[in-house]
Scaffold this motif. Sequence first.
Motif, mmCIF file in Angstrom:
data_model
loop_
_atom_site.group_PDB
_atom_site.id
_atom_site.type_symbol
_atom_site.label_atom_id
_atom_site.label_comp_id
_atom_site.label_asym_id
_atom_site.label_seq_id
_atom_site.Cartn_x
_atom_site.Cartn_y
_atom_site.Cartn_z
ATOM 1 N N VAL A 49 0.836 -1.190 0.000
ATOM 2 C CA VAL A 49 0.000 0.000 0.000
ATOM 3 C C VAL A 49 0.877 1.250 0.000
ATOM 4 O O VAL A 49 1.815 1.363 0.793
ATOM 5 C CB VAL A 49 -0.913 0.012 1.228
ATOM 6 C CG1 VAL A 49 -1.639 1.340 1.350
ATOM 7 C CG2 VAL A 49 -1.910 -1.148 1.161
ATOM 8 N N THR A 50 0.581 2.164 -0.900
ATOM 9 C CA THR A 50 1.254 3.455 -0.868
ATOM 10 C C THR A 50 0.229 4.572 -1.045
ATOM 11 O O THR A 50 -0.740 4.437 -1.800
ATOM 12 C CB THR A 50 2.334 3.595 -1.948
ATOM 13 O OG1 THR A 50 1.723 3.453 -3.232
ATOM 14 C CG2 THR A 50 3.418 2.550 -1.791
ATOM 15 N N LEU A 51 0.457 5.649 -0.348
ATOM 16 C CA LEU A 51 -0.311 6.885 -0.465
ATOM 17 C C LEU A 51 0.707 8.010 -0.599
ATOM 18 O O LEU A 51 1.555 8.181 0.277
ATOM 19 C CB LEU A 51 -1.193 7.103 0.754
ATOM 20 C CG LEU A 51 -2.321 6.093 0.970
ATOM 21 C CD1 LEU A 51 -2.897 6.232 2.374
ATOM 22 C CD2 LEU A 51 -3.411 6.292 -0.069
ATOM 23 N N VAL A 52 0.634 8.737 -1.690
ATOM 24 C CA VAL A 52 1.604 9.786 -1.960
ATOM 25 C C VAL A 52 0.871 11.106 -2.144
ATOM 26 O O VAL A 52 0.173 11.307 -3.138
ATOM 27 C CB VAL A 52 2.454 9.470 -3.199
ATOM 28 C CG1 VAL A 52 3.467 10.587 -3.443
ATOM 29 C CG2 VAL A 52 3.162 8.127 -3.042
ATOM 30 N N ALA B 17 -2.115 10.123 -4.490
ATOM 31 C CA ALA B 17 -2.106 8.987 -5.408
ATOM 32 C C ALA B 17 -2.020 7.707 -4.589
ATOM 33 O O ALA B 17 -1.099 7.539 -3.783
ATOM 34 C CB ALA B 17 -0.921 9.092 -6.359
ATOM 35 N N ALA B 18 -2.982 6.821 -4.792
ATOM 36 C CA ALA B 18 -3.068 5.586 -4.015
ATOM 37 C C ALA B 18 -2.732 4.380 -4.875
ATOM 38 O O ALA B 18 -3.023 4.349 -6.072
ATOM 39 C CB ALA B 18 -4.472 5.440 -3.437
ATOM 40 N N SER B 19 -2.153 3.382 -4.247
ATOM 41 C CA SER B 19 -1.890 2.121 -4.936
ATOM 42 C C SER B 19 -1.774 1.010 -3.915
ATOM 43 O O SER B 19 -1.563 1.253 -2.722
ATOM 44 C CB SER B 19 -0.611 2.208 -5.769
ATOM 45 O OG SER B 19 0.512 2.408 -4.948
ATOM 46 N N PHE C 9 -8.928 0.848 -3.999
ATOM 47 C CA PHE C 9 -9.234 2.236 -3.654
ATOM 48 C C PHE C 9 -10.737 2.492 -3.591
ATOM 49 O O PHE C 9 -11.224 3.131 -2.659
ATOM 50 C CB PHE C 9 -8.574 3.144 -4.692
ATOM 51 C CG PHE C 9 -8.761 4.609 -4.469
ATOM 52 C CD1 PHE C 9 -9.677 5.332 -5.219
ATOM 53 C CD2 PHE C 9 -8.005 5.285 -3.508
ATOM 54 C CE1 PHE C 9 -9.845 6.699 -5.027
ATOM 55 C CE2 PHE C 9 -8.167 6.652 -3.311
ATOM 56 C CZ PHE C 9 -9.079 7.355 -4.068
ATOM 57 N N ALA C 10 -11.464 1.988 -4.562
ATOM 58 C CA ALA C 10 -12.896 2.283 -4.667
ATOM 59 C C ALA C 10 -13.711 1.657 -3.546
ATOM 60 O O ALA C 10 -14.905 1.970 -3.406
ATOM 61 C CB ALA C 10 -13.420 1.809 -6.014
#
Length: 114
Positions: free
Chosen positions: A2-5, A23-25, A29-30
Amino acid sequence: QVTLVESGGGLVQPGGSLRLSCAASGFRFASYVMSWYRQAPGKERELVAKIGETGGSPWYSDAVKDRFIIYRDNAKKTLELQMNNLKPEDTAVYYCNAAFTSWWGQGTRVTVSS
């Protein structure tokens, strides 16, 4: 993973505007309510705004209501915060978060000063 930038912070004069992005990955997310928090120097982190999984039901703290707008794009996996009429008390590091998780980005710093 998980990353949130977060990005988009900076120095702005009182009354100005900024648009923050997250930006999420690494996760669906949805499927998550997404939120923006902020932490001012010497203060606890506080919830600023949140938005439902499909973009509905936005909520804002009293401190930012009528000045900030939260958006999300599930196709792009991005969360945004349009901040208008900024005040010195909006100075903080802003973070995005997926609800009920401990997932945090590094934050983006917003400084409102003349």
